[in-house]
Design an enzyme around this catalytic site. Sequence first.
Site, PDB file in Angstrom:
ATOM      1  CE  LYS A   9      12.145   0.883  -1.418  1.00  0.00           C
ATOM      2  NZ  LYS A   9      10.784   0.384  -1.587  1.00  0.00           N
ATOM      3  CG  LEU A  20      -1.864  -1.261   1.238  1.00  0.00           C
ATOM      4  CD1 LEU A  20      -2.513  -1.438   2.597  1.00  0.00           C
ATOM      5  CD2 LEU A  20      -2.910  -1.153   0.139  1.00  0.00           C
ATOM      6  N   PRO A  21       0.286   2.432  -0.251  1.00  0.00           N
ATOM      7  CG  PRO A  21      -1.033   3.926  -1.463  1.00  0.00           C
ATOM      8  CD  PRO A  21      -1.117   2.667  -0.654  1.00  0.00           C
ATOM      9  CE  LYS A  40       5.535   6.469   1.126  1.00  0.00           C
ATOM     10  NZ  LYS A  40       5.954   5.045   1.212  1.00  0.00           N
TER      11      LYS A  40
END
Length: 304
Positions: A175, A74-75, A245
């Site tokens: 990440k 998901l985002p 983000k």
Amino acid sequence: MAAPPLRVAWVGLGNMGSPLAGRVANYVAGQGGTMAVFDLAAQARSAFVAAHGGVAAASVAEACADASVVFLCLPTSAHSKTAALEADASLAAGATVVDVTSGDPEESKAIAAALGRSAYVDLAVSGGPAGAAAGTVSVMVGGAAADVAAVEPLASQFAGKFVHLGGVGAGHAVKAVNNTLNSLHLAAAGEGLVALKKGYGVDPARALAAINAGSGKSLQTEVRLPKEVLTGDFDYGFAVALMKKDVGIGAALVRRHCAGAVALPSVEETLVGAVDRLGPDFDYTGIVKHIEENNGVDLRSAPE
């Protein structure tokens, strides 16, 4: 007594989620199991099932009913938390929530703590949609060793490299740093090419040929710039807002834990400018387009 058939759920069928899920679905079917998928877009659900089989569910809860593992792709961590809590109530006892989202490691810890019935593993990937489809992405994993071992056979279906990095949050932390490095390398190379063309009339393709034979090369100079920027394609498949983000998470992490850090946090401002100029859905390689437009330079035009 024979083990019950494998039952897996997948939530999120976007640019990365769909090819990753496709590889898992093929494996699950080969094991005689069942995989249910959910995405907010009904078309994505039906297209996936047409291509890979399985069951298209109408909700997260329906997809997760009695599953032993659910993957969330998901985002943001906020989306993951909502889905994880809904899944937790439907999954089989002792199941595992695997968060493939590029998430905030502190939020990942909070999600893990909020789950009542399920274990949590943060399992971030790097390699883009092409790598996802080919099964060659780098997989960065955080979680308890037993939980990670339980999901590794499934995640190995899309992994070129599978690395267990530590406890919950470690996968998402690595990440975030990875994507911040990615953006920093791309922005730095873009700035260099713009300066070379603007100041000295150097052809960017020739400059890259020299750099890629030297010590300044990177994935960005060898692949992203020639393939996405110099062609004008800007179509790697990852939105600049999502990279912003991730870089925000990475920059905050580095500021918090590395005194005097300036290099990695510096690229966050470039991402903010790129989103403002190009819009959130433009490809992340538009970082360089933003730098070009700041300087009135087009790296695709012939040198003067």
